[in-house]
Design a protein around this motif. Structure first.
Motif, PDB file in Angstrom:
ATOM      1  N   PRO A 172       0.964  -1.258   0.076  1.00  0.00           N
ATOM      2  CA  PRO A 172       0.033   0.019  -0.075  1.00  0.00           C
ATOM      3  C   PRO A 172       0.696   1.232   0.110  1.00  0.00           C
ATOM      4  O   PRO A 172       1.882   1.562   0.749  1.00  0.00           O
ATOM      5  CB  PRO A 172      -0.679  -0.111   1.370  1.00  0.00           C
ATOM      6  N   GLY A 173       0.538   2.125  -0.782  1.00  0.00           N
ATOM      7  CA  GLY A 173       0.948   3.471  -0.924  1.00  0.00           C
ATOM      8  C   GLY A 173       2.211   3.282  -2.256  1.00  0.00           C
ATOM      9  O   GLY A 173       2.724   4.247  -2.777  1.00  0.00           O
ATOM     10  N   GLU A 174       2.204   2.174  -2.743  1.00  0.00           N
ATOM     11  CA  GLU A 174       3.319   2.040  -3.898  1.00  0.00           C
ATOM     12  C   GLU A 174       2.600   1.693  -5.263  1.00  0.00           C
ATOM     13  O   GLU A 174       3.323   1.626  -6.304  1.00  0.00           O
ATOM     14  CB  GLU A 174       4.344   0.865  -3.694  1.00  0.00           C
ATOM     15  N   GLY A 175       1.144   1.585  -5.313  1.00  0.00           N
ATOM     16  CA  GLY A 175       0.317   1.163  -6.333  1.00  0.00           C
ATOM     17  C   GLY A 175      -0.105   2.280  -7.213  1.00  0.00           C
ATOM     18  O   GLY A 175       0.768   3.333  -7.152  1.00  0.00           O
ATOM     19  N   THR A 176      -0.749   2.269  -7.871  1.00  0.00           N
ATOM     20  CA  THR A 176      -1.337   3.179  -9.002  1.00  0.00           C
ATOM     21  C   THR A 176      -2.667   3.754  -8.211  1.00  0.00           C
ATOM     22  O   THR A 176      -3.811   2.996  -8.169  1.00  0.00           O
ATOM     23  CB  THR A 176      -1.741   2.594 -10.509  1.00  0.00           C
ATOM     24  N   THR A 177      -2.785   4.908  -7.848  1.00  0.00           N
ATOM     25  CA  THR A 177      -3.948   5.498  -7.511  1.00  0.00           C
ATOM     26  C   THR A 177      -4.999   5.787  -8.482  1.00  0.00           C
ATOM     27  O   THR A 177      -4.939   6.419  -9.779  1.00  0.00           O
ATOM     28  CB  THR A 177      -3.437   7.056  -7.141  1.00  0.00           C
ATOM     29  N   VAL A 178      -6.164   5.009  -8.447  1.00  0.00           N
ATOM     30  CA  VAL A 178      -7.476   5.278  -9.373  1.00  0.00           C
ATOM     31  C   VAL A 178      -8.472   6.153  -8.564  1.00  0.00           C
ATOM     32  O   VAL A 178      -9.438   6.372  -8.989  1.00  0.00           O
ATOM     33  CB  VAL A 178      -7.817   3.791  -9.512  1.00  0.00           C
ATOM     34  N   TYR A 179      -8.239   6.553  -7.240  1.00  0.00           N
ATOM     35  CA  TYR A 179      -9.224   7.580  -6.920  1.00  0.00           C
ATOM     36  C   TYR A 179      -8.553   8.334  -5.366  1.00  0.00           C
ATOM     37  O   TYR A 179      -8.064   7.605  -4.819  1.00  0.00           O
ATOM     38  CB  TYR A 179     -10.349   6.802  -6.345  1.00  0.00           C
ATOM     39  N   GLU A 180      -8.837   9.742  -5.446  1.00  0.00           N
ATOM     40  CA  GLU A 180      -8.093  10.332  -4.367  1.00  0.00           C
ATOM     41  C   GLU A 180      -8.913  11.509  -4.445  1.00  0.00           C
ATOM     42  O   GLU A 180      -8.892  12.477  -5.498  1.00  0.00           O
ATOM     43  CB  GLU A 180      -6.911  10.627  -4.450  1.00  0.00           C
ATOM     44  N   GLY A 181      -9.430  12.044  -3.258  1.00  0.00           N
ATOM     45  CA  GLY A 181     -10.105  13.239  -3.185  1.00  0.00           C
ATOM     46  C   GLY A 181     -11.014  13.319  -2.093  1.00  0.00           C
ATOM     47  O   GLY A 181     -11.029  12.636  -1.048  1.00  0.00           O
ATOM     48  N   LEU A 182     -11.446  14.731  -1.720  1.00  0.00           N
ATOM     49  CA  LEU A 182     -12.571  14.701  -0.661  1.00  0.00           C
ATOM     50  C   LEU A 182     -13.742  15.302  -1.387  1.00  0.00           C
ATOM     51  O   LEU A 182     -13.963  16.281  -2.008  1.00  0.00           O
ATOM     52  CB  LEU A 182     -11.880  16.156   0.109  1.00  0.00           C
ATOM     53  N   MET A 183     -14.838  14.684  -0.733  1.00  0.00           N
ATOM     54  CA  MET A 183     -16.084  15.113  -1.058  1.00  0.00           C
ATOM     55  C   MET A 183     -16.719  15.488   0.193  1.00  0.00           C
ATOM     56  O   MET A 183     -16.750  14.750   1.343  1.00  0.00           O
ATOM     57  CB  MET A 183     -16.966  13.784  -1.609  1.00  0.00           C
ATOM     58  N   ARG A 184     -17.659  16.412   0.090  1.00  0.00           N
ATOM     59  CA  ARG A 184     -18.262  17.121   1.247  1.00  0.00           C
ATOM     60  C   ARG A 184     -19.857  17.466   0.941  1.00  0.00           C
ATOM     61  O   ARG A 184     -20.119  17.990  -0.182  1.00  0.00           O
ATOM     62  CB  ARG A 184     -17.387  18.202   1.797  1.00  0.00           C
ATOM     63  N   PHE A 185     -20.827  17.363   1.730  1.00  0.00           N
ATOM     64  CA  PHE A 185     -22.163  17.833   1.492  1.00  0.00           C
ATOM     65  C   PHE A 185     -22.216  19.295   1.038  1.00  0.00           C
ATOM     66  O   PHE A 185     -21.177  20.329   1.500  1.00  0.00           O
ATOM     67  CB  PHE A 185     -23.016  17.937   2.874  1.00  0.00           C
ATOM     68  N   ASN A 186     -22.922  19.632   0.055  1.00  0.00           N
ATOM     69  CA  ASN A 186     -22.862  20.925  -0.630  1.00  0.00           C
ATOM     70  C   ASN A 186     -23.768  21.908   0.524  1.00  0.00           C
ATOM     71  O   ASN A 186     -24.338  21.442   1.380  1.00  0.00           O
ATOM     72  CB  ASN A 186     -23.492  20.972  -1.899  1.00  0.00           C
ATOM     73  N   GLU A 187     -23.846  23.359   0.065  1.00  0.00           N
ATOM     74  CA  GLU A 187     -24.375  23.978   0.926  1.00  0.00           C
ATOM     75  C   GLU A 187     -25.967  23.758   1.000  1.00  0.00           C
ATOM     76  O   GLU A 187     -26.357  23.973   2.024  1.00  0.00           O
ATOM     77  CB  GLU A 187     -24.209  25.603   0.590  1.00  0.00           C
ATOM     78  N   ALA A 188     -26.518  23.360  -0.047  1.00  0.00           N
ATOM     79  CA  ALA A 188     -28.025  23.157   0.049  1.00  0.00           C
ATOM     80  C   ALA A 188     -28.266  22.072   0.777  1.00  0.00           C
ATOM     81  O   ALA A 188     -29.338  22.064   1.647  1.00  0.00           O
ATOM     82  CB  ALA A 188     -28.591  23.011  -1.407  1.00  0.00           C
ATOM     83  N   THR A 189     -27.621  20.888   0.964  1.00  0.00           N
ATOM     84  CA  THR A 189     -27.835  19.881   1.903  1.00  0.00           C
ATOM     85  C   THR A 189     -27.621  20.136   3.286  1.00  0.00           C
ATOM     86  O   THR A 189     -28.302  19.867   4.135  1.00  0.00           O
ATOM     87  CB  THR A 189     -26.822  18.741   1.271  1.00  0.00           C
TER      88      THR A 189
END
Length: 345
Positions: free
Chosen positions: A263-280
């Motif tokens: 882990p940490g040496e492979g190919t990243t296929v997803y990386e990011g931060l998702m957060r509820f939007n203001e309307a939600t």
């Protein structure tokens, strides 16, 4: 007159205490429940996200890793009233959750899933028996479970009514088991007091994937067997009286590991931060405030009734005892009759 007033105060005090007990220990468990016919939508957004996108090229799927994407994840939760566990006034609800994550620029679906489960209407934990529970993480590949087995144990969708400052098990769809939601402090969001919970999942294998060698930098190989690893830090802000998740966010990473990689040496296929939007978030704040005001009748009022009723009982008893003491001092028997003059003694 004093005795009449004391008995009135005693009666009012006993009534207030009894009504408080009735509200808190009978009405509250009956009314503090999630609805059977729930319909809700939440939207999370993220920018600068890396994700694996499957395009269709010449009629065949063609995976590629794209960076700096803007994604929108929409989750619909509905109550299924057709399931045998659902009864009017009962303690079990059946919810179906459908989630779809898309690339804002192209509309391509990056991820999608559907699941159904039976949950306790007060604690919000999964329960069994459950006839129609299932998980469908890939289209057309639905995984069901025996009705007597809890397929998705722990909390889902929200926290229990009267959430406490302690850890809770919360079901994670990727690792297919509950993870520890650790209490991490209090925070005020738009005037609403919330409890913050954090879920940390370390790099964990969640599947095996055969992918084109070009996807992971091995163009000399037409296909490569890999292992898919997942990790996430999920944070939720919960209004404790109702258990409603006011804000939720996930900072996650997935990578493909070829043979010999850690882990940490492979190919990243997803990386990011998702957060509820203001309307939600605004919608959740409004729901929390509205439900807190309704629940206060069943939580705050009983305390006031117990205190007020106790005071009335004490005052009433005090007046009654004082009246009895006064009566004992001056005599309470029938008045003495004065004998007429000359009567025999």
């Amino acid at each position: 007159m004093r005795r009449i007033v004391s008995f009135i105060l005693l009666g009012l005090g006993v009534f207030a205490v009894a009504l408080g007990l009735l509200l808190r220990f009978y009405a509250y468990p009956q009314l503090a429940k999630i609805p059977l016919d729930n319909e809700s939508t939440s939207v999370a957004e993220g920018d600068g996200v890396t994700a694996l996108v499957i395009r269709t090229v010449n009629g065949a799927p063609s995976p590629e890793i794209r960076r700096n994407l803007s994604l929108t994840s929409t989750t619909y939760v509905t109550g299924d009233l057709t399931q045998p566990e659902v009864e009017e006034g009962g303690d079990v609800a059946v919810y179906v959750e459908a989630t779809k994550t898309t690339d804002d620029a192209t509309g391509i679906v990056v991820d999608a899933s559907v699941r159904a489960l039976c949950i306790d209407r007060h604690t919000n934990e999964a329960v069994a028996p459950c006839e129609g529970q299932y998980i469908e993480a890939e289209q057309g590949q639905r995984v069901a479970a025996d009705r007597s087995t809890i397929q998705q144990p722990g909390l889902s969708f929200k926290f229990p009514f009267g959430t406490e400052q302690r850890d809770y098990p919360f079901y994670d769809m990727s690792v297919r088991k509950p993870v520890n939601a650790r209490f991490d402090g209090e925070e005020t969001i738009q005037g609403v007091n919330t409890y913050r919970f954090v879920m940390d999942v370390p790099p964990t294998k969640i599947g095996d994937e055969e992918v084109p060698g070009s996807l992971i930098g091995r163009s000399d190989q037409p296909s490569v067997d890999t292992e898919l690893y997942y990790q996430v830090k999920r944070t939720v802000w919960v209004e404790p009286e109702t258990g409603i998740i006011v804000v939720g966010q996930e900072e996650g990473r997935q990578e493909l590991l070829a043979q010999g990689q850690d882990p940490g040496e492979g190919t990243t296929v997803y990386e990011g931060l998702m957060r509820f939007n203001e309307a939600t978030i605004n919608d959740n704040v409004n729901k929390a405030e509205d439900n807190v005001s309704k629940l206060s009748l069943l939580t705050s009022w009983p305390v006031a009734m117990w205190v007020g009723g106790g005071i009335l009982i004490v005052v009433g008893l005090g007046m009654l005892l004082a009246g009895n003491q006064r009566g004992g001092r001056y005599g309470t028997g029938p008045p003495l009759r004065r004998q007429p003059a000359g009567a025999a003694r």
